[in-house]
Design a protein around this motif. Sequence first.
Motif, PDB file in Angstrom:
ATOM      1  N   ASP A 141      42.343  19.026  22.986  1.00 12.64           N
ATOM      2  CA  ASP A 141      40.968  19.540  23.018  1.00 12.64           C
ATOM      3  C   ASP A 141      40.401  19.470  24.438  1.00 12.64           C
ATOM      4  O   ASP A 141      39.635  20.348  24.850  1.00 12.64           O
ATOM      5  CB  ASP A 141      40.083  18.742  22.058  1.00 12.64           C
ATOM      6  N   PHE A 142      40.775  18.421  25.167  1.00 15.05           N
ATOM      7  CA  PHE A 142      40.277  18.272  26.539  1.00 15.05           C
ATOM      8  C   PHE A 142      40.743  19.422  27.417  1.00 15.05           C
ATOM      9  O   PHE A 142      39.947  20.022  28.150  1.00 15.05           O
ATOM     10  CB  PHE A 142      40.735  16.943  27.134  1.00 15.05           C
TER      11      PHE A 142
ATOM     12  N   ARG B 206      30.931  15.394  27.701  1.00 10.23           N
ATOM     13  CA  ARG B 206      30.867  14.501  26.544  1.00 10.23           C
ATOM     14  C   ARG B 206      31.261  13.079  26.943  1.00 10.23           C
ATOM     15  O   ARG B 206      30.612  12.103  26.544  1.00 10.23           O
ATOM     16  CB  ARG B 206      31.803  15.017  25.454  1.00 10.23           C
ATOM     17  N   LEU B 207      32.311  12.943  27.752  1.00  9.94           N
ATOM     18  CA  LEU B 207      32.755  11.617  28.168  1.00  9.94           C
ATOM     19  C   LEU B 207      31.740  10.951  29.096  1.00  9.94           C
ATOM     20  O   LEU B 207      31.508   9.739  29.008  1.00  9.94           O
ATOM     21  CB  LEU B 207      34.119  11.712  28.860  1.00  9.94           C
TER      22      LEU B 207
ATOM     23  N   TYR C  64      44.667  12.240  13.026  1.00  8.26           N
ATOM     24  CA  TYR C  64      44.262  12.783  14.315  1.00  8.26           C
ATOM     25  C   TYR C  64      44.535  14.287  14.433  1.00  8.26           C
ATOM     26  O   TYR C  64      44.549  14.843  15.528  1.00  8.26           O
ATOM     27  CB  TYR C  64      44.953  12.023  15.443  1.00  8.26           C
TER      28      TYR C  64
ATOM     29  N   ALA D 221      36.561   4.954  25.448  1.00  6.20           N
ATOM     30  CA  ALA D 221      36.945   6.267  24.942  1.00  6.20           C
ATOM     31  C   ALA D 221      38.394   6.198  24.484  1.00  6.20           C
ATOM     32  O   ALA D 221      39.254   5.683  25.191  1.00  6.20           O
ATOM     33  CB  ALA D 221      36.776   7.328  26.024  1.00  6.20           C
TER      34      ALA D 221
ATOM     35  N   LEU E 166      41.644   8.084  23.761  1.00  9.09           N
ATOM     36  CA  LEU E 166      42.383   9.314  24.029  1.00  9.09           C
ATOM     37  C   LEU E 166      43.646   9.365  23.173  1.00  9.09           C
ATOM     38  O   LEU E 166      44.433   8.415  23.144  1.00  9.09           O
ATOM     39  CB  LEU E 166      42.753   9.370  25.514  1.00  9.09           C
TER      40      LEU E 166
ATOM     41  N   PHE F 220      38.869  11.371  21.423  1.00 13.43           N
ATOM     42  CA  PHE F 220      39.043  12.729  21.922  1.00 13.43           C
ATOM     43  C   PHE F 220      40.521  12.999  22.143  1.00 13.43           C
ATOM     44  O   PHE F 220      41.275  12.121  22.541  1.00 13.43           O
ATOM     45  CB  PHE F 220      38.228  12.974  23.200  1.00 13.43           C
ATOM     46  N   ARG F 221      40.932  14.208  21.826  1.00 14.64           N
ATOM     47  CA  ARG F 221      42.331  14.588  21.901  1.00 14.64           C
ATOM     48  C   ARG F 221      42.639  15.283  23.226  1.00 14.64           C
ATOM     49  O   ARG F 221      41.829  16.067  23.733  1.00 14.64           O
ATOM     50  CB  ARG F 221      42.700  15.510  20.740  1.00 14.64           C
TER      51      ARG F 221
ATOM     52  N   ALA G 245      34.400  18.740  27.526  1.00 15.80           N
ATOM     53  CA  ALA G 245      34.894  17.396  27.241  1.00 15.80           C
ATOM     54  C   ALA G 245      34.462  16.411  28.319  1.00 15.80           C
ATOM     55  O   ALA G 245      34.146  15.246  28.023  1.00 15.80           O
ATOM     56  CB  ALA G 245      36.419  17.422  27.127  1.00 15.80           C
TER      57      ALA G 245
ATOM     58  N   SER H  65      34.031   8.037  19.903  1.00 16.18           N
ATOM     59  CA  SER H  65      34.659   8.206  21.215  1.00 16.18           C
ATOM     60  C   SER H  65      36.044   8.824  21.186  1.00 16.18           C
ATOM     61  O   SER H  65      36.672   8.986  22.228  1.00 16.18           O
ATOM     62  CB  SER H  65      34.752   6.844  21.913  1.00 16.18           C
TER      63      SER H  65
END
Length: 306
Positions: A219-220, A230-231, A302, A158, A160, A215-216, A227, A213
Amino acid sequence: MTDGVPVLFIGGLGRSGSTLVDRILGQTPGVCSVGELAFLWERGLVADERCGCGEAFSACPFWTEVGIRSFGGWDRIDPAVMLQRQRAVDRNRFIPLMRLPRASTTYRRRLRSYGEALRRVYASVAAISGAALVVDSSKHASTASLLARVPGITPRVAHLVRDPRGVAWSWSKRVDRPDADVPSQMARGGTVRIAARWQLYNALLATVRTRGSVFRYEDFVERPEHATRRLLRLGGLEVDDLPQFLDEHTVKLGVDHTVAGNPLRFRTGVIDIRADDAWRREMPASRQALLTALTFPSNLIYRYPP
């Protein structure tokens, strides 16, 4: 999942929120969080720093059992040698050799030797914890790439990402490390250096991450339960219940046996999930503008506009 220990690897630049993500994931039934396992030899065995449970690494029952199951006991291996072997294979400059292993017979031999040690550790963690998924927040692209080439480990990577202005602001702060009895602070970094590392780390992770994969951090923390699910799906785990969430932005943290990470790894109890956006108010506008310029055009990719 294919055969092998399922590992959800969180990649990204330090101070991007990986410890928070790691801790929340680790409260899920069937998931074991180990923190930044890349520091196992250096901070665990050599420095004997504290496990996330609060005990010194050498006194932690969980890691003691991992050592026995993996090697017959940590005293059966030389941590200095393991650290040397790690440094001989796990560096960003070695990523091309990992992807083209036939380019160097010597490197391939070193990778097999060190990879077998890693396989034993991850397998022991999964067996002792009973976890269906191990979470590793070591962050480095080289470690993610290396794990993909170790038989017996099935990683999902993932990626990040956090706003580079927030990352740089976090790197500029003085933060005490409660990991050892000797007072110390987390590493700090200047604006230009962190901007360059933000660009480099994200570029490298783009070559090794699992598809879909990214993800910000922002957003988390806005929708943490969504989130988290999703992970977990990325790691191959579907769950009906996430008991750590008391509501959408409140979680209850238990004890995790994490090797390394920021001081949050020692926190237990109820915490509120809120974005750390102090940089918006406290960082000088000139420095924000400089970071925006230094991280262009990746910051737009991003979705971090000026």
